[in-house]
Design an enzyme around this catalytic site. Structure first.
Site, PDB file in Angstrom:
ATOM      1  CE  LYS A  22      33.682  43.218 -44.717  1.00 45.82           C
ATOM      2  NZ  LYS A  22      34.668  42.663 -45.659  1.00 45.82           N
ATOM      3  CG  ASN A  23      37.630  43.008 -43.353  1.00 44.99           C
ATOM      4  OD1 ASN A  23      36.729  42.331 -43.853  1.00 44.99           O
ATOM      5  ND2 ASN A  23      38.061  44.135 -43.895  1.00 44.99           N
ATOM      6  CB  CYS A 116      37.239  41.946 -56.716  1.00 46.81           C
ATOM      7  SG  CYS A 116      37.126  43.301 -55.633  1.00 46.81           S
ATOM      8  NE  ARG A 121      40.752  42.422 -53.198  1.00 46.37           N
ATOM      9  CZ  ARG A 121      39.853  42.422 -52.208  1.00 46.37           C
ATOM     10  NH1 ARG A 121      38.591  42.619 -52.480  1.00 46.37           N
ATOM     11  NH2 ARG A 121      40.223  42.210 -50.971  1.00 46.37           N
ATOM     12  CG  ASP A 308      38.733  48.390 -46.346  1.00 47.99           C
ATOM     13  OD1 ASP A 308      38.836  48.331 -47.588  1.00 47.99           O
ATOM     14  OD2 ASP A 308      38.936  47.406 -45.604  1.00 47.99           O
ATOM     15  CB  ILE A 330      45.702  49.678 -50.840  1.00 48.19           C
ATOM     16  CG1 ILE A 330      46.378  50.350 -49.647  1.00 48.19           C
ATOM     17  CG2 ILE A 330      45.561  48.170 -50.621  1.00 48.19           C
ATOM     18  CD1 ILE A 330      47.744  49.833 -49.277  1.00 48.19           C
ATOM     19  NE  ARG A 400      30.708  41.559 -49.725  1.00 46.85           N
ATOM     20  CZ  ARG A 400      31.833  42.116 -50.162  1.00 46.85           C
ATOM     21  NH1 ARG A 400      31.837  42.868 -51.226  1.00 46.85           N
ATOM     22  NH2 ARG A 400      32.967  41.902 -49.535  1.00 46.85           N
TER      23      ARG A 400
END
Ligand code: EPU
Length: 422
Positions: A22-23, A116, A121, A308, A330, A400
């Site tokens: 996805k990224n 978010c 962010r 993630d 992060i 998503r």
């Protein structure tokens, strides 16, 4: 709205085919804006975020059509350089159209993405990168308005309070490829998704050196052409299923997974008693010992442990023998999953941005709520080992970023299904 229901207690065994990243896919689709020619992107995952990016491309005047795992992007009737609030507000990553629109049209208007659930962010590094190569940027009525008669190569330092930024690097890189002269991005993100983006840009005719290292050099070209490109496998999906194999005491073959993208996870899984074997076209993951050993993790930029996979690793630590510690460097507030995990009987305490996990807890299935994409995946993992039934609501977050998760897990023995919420 849908929910996922999981009956815990199954050992996962078999093969899962990993989807495209996805990224990597999102910035690569944005990069198609840099040319009027046709581009074909294969191995693209069928996910809600990718559909949102296709809608954004359409709203910008492109024709974007999916067929299987391939997406064809070509020029449409009329080009636009405005990315509207209605679309950008549904997906933060849409900010990544800013660089390519500015480079192609000399002007871009993109809705300010806003906050978010995983914490603030900021986008200061995105703006810093574009300003350094000559963009004039203002914020008006909730929109970022960027203009440049001609972008000019320069040295850009892209380090922030939390280190490098993936999408700020992507934005700067995509603007620099059409700038006059040489751009040197220092403290660039080293993530495999940046290497993949650079690979696509190079296939389009860009001249880029050093992608995957902290110093990326771009020699601007006048024009880019269309290209065909295959997206890398999704290392976060891979990581999630690697953790699932160790957590359930299972044995999974992850087809197409590339171990070199998950070395930090591999290192930690070994500590917990997991075994990872590289095979032709994928990796095998299983657990050697009866008990899972406790460990400690600090998230970091690549090649460090990915944020993630932090929540999913927490699910593994709940089942470990002893006390584990997870520090989030992060997104210091990315811990909403803790309260849901504690509802299932976990003993997790948060001190600042460090979670202390008392392992060996037996989880008990419960109704829980997904709060963001990776937290949802972590709840699925917890549900797989909980006693009884877990119901996860608001799973649109999961849709998503995980392609057909319930089908993939069912095929390897999990009892998991989707139901309509009442
Ligand atoms: N940051 C700044 N200023 C900026 C940009 C970022 O200070 O201008 C900070 C952030 O607040 C954060 C750190 O830098 O502390 C890293 O953020 P980054 O910009 O790298 O995040 P991103 O590029 O917006 C991508 C992924 C995220 C992933 C992060 C970190 C995409 C589409 N998103 O976001 O993925 O968590 O990198 O690896 O590539 C997910 O897939 O669930 C997801 C959230």
């Amino acid at each position: 709205m849908d929910k996922l229901v999981i009956e815990g207690g199954s050992r996962l065994s078999g093969t899962i085919r990993v989807s495209g990243s996805k990224n990597a896919c999102l910035p690569i689709l944005a990069a198609t804006l840099l040319t009027g020619d046709e581009c074909n992107i294969s191995n693209s995952p069928d996910l809600r975020d990718v559909s949102t990016m296709l809608e954004i491309l359409s709203s910008l005047g492109r024709r974007a059509v999916r067929s299987g795992d391939s997406i064809k992007v070509s020029s449409g009737e009329a080009d636009s350089h405005t990315a509207l609030y209605e679309l950008v507000s549904t997906m933060r990553a849409s900010i990544v159209v800013l660089g390519p629109l500015l480079a192609k049209y000399g002007e871009a208007k993109v809705s300010f993405p806003g906050g978010c659930v995983i914490g603030p962010r900021p986008i200061d590094l995105h703006l810093k990168g574009l300003r350094a190569i000559g963009a004039d940027i203002s914020i008006k009525e909730g929109y970022i308005i960027a203009r440049a008669k001609k972008l000019r190569g320069a040295q850009v330092y892209l380090g922030g309070h939390f280190g490098s930024s993936v999408l700020a690097t992507a934005n700067t890189l995509m603007a620099a490829v059409l700038a006059d002269g040489k751009t040197v991005i220092e403290n660039a993100a080293c993530e495999p998704e940046i290497v993949d983006l650079a690979g696509f840009l190079t296939a389009m005719g860009a001249v880029i050196d050093g992608a995957g290292t902290p110093t990326v050099t771009v020699s601007g070209v006048k024009k880019l052409k269309g290209a065909d490109y295959r997206i890398i496998p999704d290392r976060i999906e891979v990581g999630t299923y690697m953790i699932a194999a160790v957590l359930t005491g299972g044995d999974l073959f992850l087809e197409e997974a590339r171990i070199e993208h998950n070395l930090a996870l591999l290192d930690k899984l070994k500590e917990t008693g997991g075994v990872v074997r590289e095979k032709e076209n994928g990796i095998r993951v299983y657990r050697e010992r009866e008990v899972i050993r406790a460990t400690d993790i600090t998230t970091n930029t690549y090649p460090g442990f990915p944020t993630d996979l932090q929540a999913q690793m927490m699910s593994l630590m709940i089942g470990a023998d002893g006390i584990s510690v997870i520090t989030e460097k992060i997104y210091p507030d990315r811990f909403i999953h803790i309260s849901e995990m504690n509802r299932m009987g976990a003993g997790i305490r948060l001190e600042g941005s460090t979670a202390i996990i008392k392992g060996n807890g037996t989880l008990s299935g419960a109704p829980v709520m997904a709060s963001d994409l990776r937290a949802s995946a972590a709840l699925v993992l917890a549900g797989l080992v909980a006693e009884g039934q877990t119901e996860i609501s608001r799973i649109y977050h999961l849709d998503r970023g995980y392609e057909h998760i319930e089908d993939k897990l069912s095929a390897v023995g999990a009892k998991i299904w989707r139901e309509k919420e009442q």
